[in-house]
Design an enzyme around this catalytic site. Structure first.
Site, PDB file in Angstrom:
ATOM      1  CB  THR A  18      -0.902   0.030   1.249  1.00  0.00           C
ATOM      2  OG1 THR A  18      -0.092  -0.338   2.372  1.00  0.00           O
ATOM      3  CG2 THR A  18      -2.060  -0.916   1.142  1.00  0.00           C
ATOM      4  NE  ARG A  22       7.208   1.937   3.266  1.00  0.00           N
ATOM      5  CZ  ARG A  22       6.338   2.324   4.175  1.00  0.00           C
ATOM      6  NH1 ARG A  22       6.173   1.611   5.264  1.00  0.00           N
ATOM      7  NH2 ARG A  22       5.635   3.402   3.998  1.00  0.00           N
ATOM      8  CB  SER A 113       7.043   5.644   6.021  1.00  0.00           C
ATOM      9  OG  SER A 113       6.252   6.380   6.901  1.00  0.00           O
ATOM     10  CG  HIS A 114       7.126   4.428  10.260  1.00  0.00           C
ATOM     11  ND1 HIS A 114       6.186   4.525   9.264  1.00  0.00           N
ATOM     12  CD2 HIS A 114       7.053   3.168  10.716  1.00  0.00           C
ATOM     13  CE1 HIS A 114       5.570   3.374   9.133  1.00  0.00           C
ATOM     14  NE2 HIS A 114       6.077   2.522  10.002  1.00  0.00           N
ATOM     15  CG  ASP A 277       6.643   9.743   9.288  1.00  0.00           C
ATOM     16  OD1 ASP A 277       6.489  10.910   8.892  1.00  0.00           O
ATOM     17  OD2 ASP A 277       6.310   8.752   8.624  1.00  0.00           O
ATOM     18  CG  ASP A 279       7.317   9.714   4.758  1.00  0.00           C
ATOM     19  OD1 ASP A 279       7.132   9.482   5.963  1.00  0.00           O
ATOM     20  OD2 ASP A 279       6.490   9.425   3.878  1.00  0.00           O
ATOM     21  CG  ASP A 281       3.596  10.319   5.828  1.00  0.00           C
ATOM     22  OD1 ASP A 281       4.325  10.007   6.791  1.00  0.00           O
ATOM     23  OD2 ASP A 281       3.264   9.518   4.931  1.00  0.00           O
ATOM     24  NE  ARG A 282       3.053   6.508  10.011  1.00  0.00           N
ATOM     25  CZ  ARG A 282       3.013   5.252  10.420  1.00  0.00           C
ATOM     26  NH1 ARG A 282       3.396   4.944  11.642  1.00  0.00           N
ATOM     27  NH2 ARG A 282       2.593   4.295   9.621  1.00  0.00           N
ATOM     28  CD  GLU A 363      -4.540   5.543   7.947  1.00  0.00           C
ATOM     29  OE1 GLU A 363      -4.917   4.361   7.896  1.00  0.00           O
ATOM     30  OE2 GLU A 363      -3.501   5.939   7.424  1.00  0.00           O
ATOM     31  CB  SER A 365      -1.230   4.515  12.169  1.00  0.00           C
ATOM     32  OG  SER A 365      -1.837   4.990  10.978  1.00  0.00           O
ATOM     33  CE  LYS A 376       0.587   8.503   6.913  1.00  0.00           C
ATOM     34  NZ  LYS A 376       0.041   7.177   6.695  1.00  0.00           N
ATOM     35  NE  ARG A 496      -0.441  -2.127  12.238  1.00  0.00           N
ATOM     36  CZ  ARG A 496       0.867  -1.983  12.437  1.00  0.00           C
ATOM     37  NH1 ARG A 496       1.347  -2.071  13.663  1.00  0.00           N
ATOM     38  NH2 ARG A 496       1.691  -1.747  11.434  1.00  0.00           N
TER      39      ARG A 496
HETATM   40  C1  G1P Z   1       0.278   1.254   8.858  1.00  0.00           C
HETATM   41  C2  G1P Z   1      -0.829   1.995   9.578  1.00  0.00           C
HETATM   42  C3  G1P Z   1      -1.772   2.617   8.573  1.00  0.00           C
HETATM   43  C4  G1P Z   1      -0.977   3.518   7.616  1.00  0.00           C
HETATM   44  C5  G1P Z   1       0.155   2.725   6.991  1.00  0.00           C
HETATM   45  C6  G1P Z   1       1.048   3.621   6.133  1.00  0.00           C
HETATM   46  O1  G1P Z   1      -0.281   0.212   8.088  1.00  0.00           O
HETATM   47  O2  G1P Z   1      -1.530   1.141  10.444  1.00  0.00           O
HETATM   48  O3  G1P Z   1      -2.742   3.345   9.252  1.00  0.00           O
HETATM   49  O4  G1P Z   1      -1.814   4.022   6.610  1.00  0.00           O
HETATM   50  O5  G1P Z   1       0.958   2.142   8.007  1.00  0.00           O
HETATM   51  O6  G1P Z   1       1.629   4.650   6.863  1.00  0.00           O
HETATM   52  P1  G1P Z   1      -0.362  -1.304   8.584  1.00  0.00           P
HETATM   53  O7  G1P Z   1       1.041  -1.726   8.921  1.00  0.00           O
HETATM   54  O8  G1P Z   1      -1.226  -1.326   9.795  1.00  0.00           O
HETATM   55  O9  G1P Z   1      -0.967  -2.051   7.425  1.00  0.00           O
HETATM   56 ZN    ZN Z   2       5.538   8.373   6.779  1.00  0.00          ZN
END
Ligand code: G1P
Ligand code: ZN
Length: 543
Positions: A18, A22, A113-114, A277, A279, A281-282, A363, A365, A376, A496
């Site tokens: 998604t 990565r 990302s993170h 984070d 990049d 976005d969080r 979200e 998260s 985001k 989760r």
């Molecule tokens: C996680 C977060 C979700 C966020 C995604 C990308 O995904 O739970 O809200 O959109 O990272 O930053 P997950 O690992 O739960 O599929």
């Molecule tokens: Zn990120």
């Protein structure tokens, strides 16, 4: 201009998730690995010749090398122009902003990302479309299909481009424009927020710490908070982006942003704390001795949006991912606007925003954003909070207390079981799914099951259906337990469990979250038989 056609063979395991592709850096360092993916992206696009592409990343290890490969491949494949952030740096929200502002064809974001960065850690690449948002599934599936067939890629045989000096350069027939990484993004923030009002906060001694976690938001935050808004130097901590993020894990939550959390619980704590984070976005929001859950943050921002210039006419609607608490729904109801419940992942918000159905999205998260872009946006959330604090003249705690008084409080926590054996995790979910069929009406401890299902979403705009988005147990009175497997992990499976209770009564507010949720937490592990099925008796991360 010499275009080289390089023969290659398809790689296994390139399925973009998604959040794009990565993988560990060692994978990306294999010959042609990145090039295969980039060519597969280009091959999946139509009518891009002569158009503009935006390129930038979060500065992690491999960022600069990846930018050079992309520039040379974009030139060989016929793009007219590439806008690249100076030094190859752009936050994810900045890429989204720049694609929209300059009406670019799309963009490539270099980030995981993170996830930690460095030679032994992660790298990533993702494609965003002309609306500035992540590519929809139809595009990512096409890219994936292409990666399985690819046999050659195109690249120009030219020396590396100087990406550190602002201005235009030719690369073959294509123009490369090296742009200021922060300027366009900051201009957009200035349009949305009352910067004068926020500067007055700092003039009056308001003390804040922003933790950039050695990642991309450092340069943005220093410019915005310390230069433009006049906060004292030192307000931004860990502000210099490093290729290994200083060895840290730049995920702004209670587990990973401990330096900031400690600063905010000191006896002489600052009034406001925030972090972003890798990049950008969080976001995480903290007040003096108080942590604002991302779910509550979305609700508070929605309830107070009208106080901020960019949203003075109010919001048209709110969307939250299914596991995010229902706090924002209560605000939407009060504001007489619609609220939407989508599957996890930012991409589901794009359609709603493009159709003008929602202004704010969030979200649990630590992701919050609005229709100003299609990602985001960490710093946006921080500025929105600052603008609201300035407009109300109240502290974070006062704002939270009055919010809970009016709407009641959704206690909320997420328990993650990381690196679980994948087969065990799938079986656990299958077992839950089977159980869910006859849970309705069951009494468990002090709770009664109102509904239990595997969440399915029909996109109200394009009618597409997403099934199996997480098992929900909804109890009478608003409590919920949600189970889902992560779609972004790189090791085994991550289970989760999201736990939420709702208290309308303000008197109960001082109870600690984990305590308040204790019964539901034990119900959650019992129903799923977590210990027996995974060998794990404690979550790895609690947020
Ligand atoms: C996680 C977060 C979700 C966020 C995604 C990308 O995904 O739970 O809200 O959109 O990272 O930053 P997950 O690992 O739960 O599929
Ligand atoms: Zn990120």
């Amino acid at each position: 201009m010499a275009i080289k056609i390089i023969k290659t063979t398809p790689f296994k395991g390139q399925k973009p998730g998604t959040s794009g592709l990565r993988k560990k850096v060692v994978e990306f360092e294999k010959p042609h690995y990145l090039a295969n993916f980039v060519q597969s992206v280009f091959d999946s696009l139509e009518k891009y010749k002569g158009k503009t592409l935006v390129v930038g990343g979060d500065g992690r290890y491999l960022n600069r090398e990846a930018v050079q490969i992309i520039l040379k491949m974009a030139a060989a494949n016929g793009f007219g122009k590439v806008l690249v952030g100076q030094g190859g740096l752009l936050s994810t929200p900045a890429v989204s902003c720049i694609i929209r502002k300059y009406k670019a064809f799309g963009g490539l974001i270099l980030s995981a990302s993170h996830n930690p960065a460095g030679p032994k850690e992660d790298f990533g690449i993702k494609y965003n479309t002309s609306n500035g948002g992540p590519a929809p599934e139809s595009v990512t599936e096409a890219i994936y299909a292409r990666t399985k067939k690819i046999s050659e890629y195109k690249i120009v045989d030219e020396p590396d481009v100087d990406i550190d000096t602002l201005g235009e350069i030719k690369l073959g027939k294509m123009t490369v424009e090296v742009i200021d990484s922060v300027k366009d993004y900051i201009q957009l923030m200035e349009e949305l927020f009352d910067f004068d009002l926020i500067s007055k906060l700092f003039e009056n001694g308001f003390s804040m710490r922003f933790d950039a976690m050695h990642a991309i938001t450092g340069p943005y935050a220093k410019e915005i908070f310390e230069k433009i808004l006049g906060a004292p130097v030192g307000t931004v901590i860990n502000g210099k982006p490093k290729t290994d993020f200083g060895g840290g894990h730049p995920d702004p939550n209670l587990a990973h942003a401990h330096e900031l959390v400690n600063l905010m619980t000191d006896s002489d704590a600052h009034s406001f704390g925030a972090a972003s984070d890798g990049d950008g976005d969080r976001n995480m929001i903290l007040g003096k001795n108080i942590f604002v859950t991302p779910s509550d943050s979305l609700a508070v921002l929605a309830a107070n949006a009208h106080l901020v210039p960019g949203y003075k006419h109010g919001i048209v609607g709110v969307a939250r991912s299914m596991p995010t608490s229902g706090a924002a729904d209560l605000v939407a109801k009060d504001l007489l606007v619609k609220s939407y419940e989508t599957p996890t992942g930012w991409k589901f918000f794009g359609n709603l925003m493009d159709a003008d159905k929602v202004t704010f999205c969030g979200e649990e998260s630590f992701g919050t954003g609005s229709s100003h872009i299609r990602e985001k946006d960490g710093l946006w959330a921080v500025l929105l909070w600052l603008n609201i604090l300035a407009a109300r003249g109240e502290s974070v705690e006062q704002i939270m207390q009055s919010h809970w008084e009016k709407y009641g409080r959704n206690y909320y926590s997420r328990h993650d079981y990381e690196a679980v054996n994948s087969e065990m995790a799938v079986k656990l979910m299958d077992n839950l799914r089977a159980k869910s069929a006859d849970m309705k009406g069951k009494k468990i401890g002090s709770y009664e099951v109102e509904l239990c299902d595997d969440f399915s979403y029909t996109d109200p705009i394009d009618g597409s259906i997403s099934n199996n988005q997480g098992i929900r147990i909804l109890f009478k009175g608003g409590a919920r337990i949600i189970y889902r497997l992560s779609g972004t992990g790189t090791e085994g499976a991550t289970l989760r469990i999201y736990i939420e209770s709702y208290e309308k009564n303000h008197e109960k507010l001082n109870i600690d979250t984990q305590n308040n949720l204790a019964e539901l937490i034990s119900i959650a592990v019992q129903i799923a038989e977590v210990g027996m099925r995974t060998g794990r008796y404690r979550p790895s991360v609690i947020t």
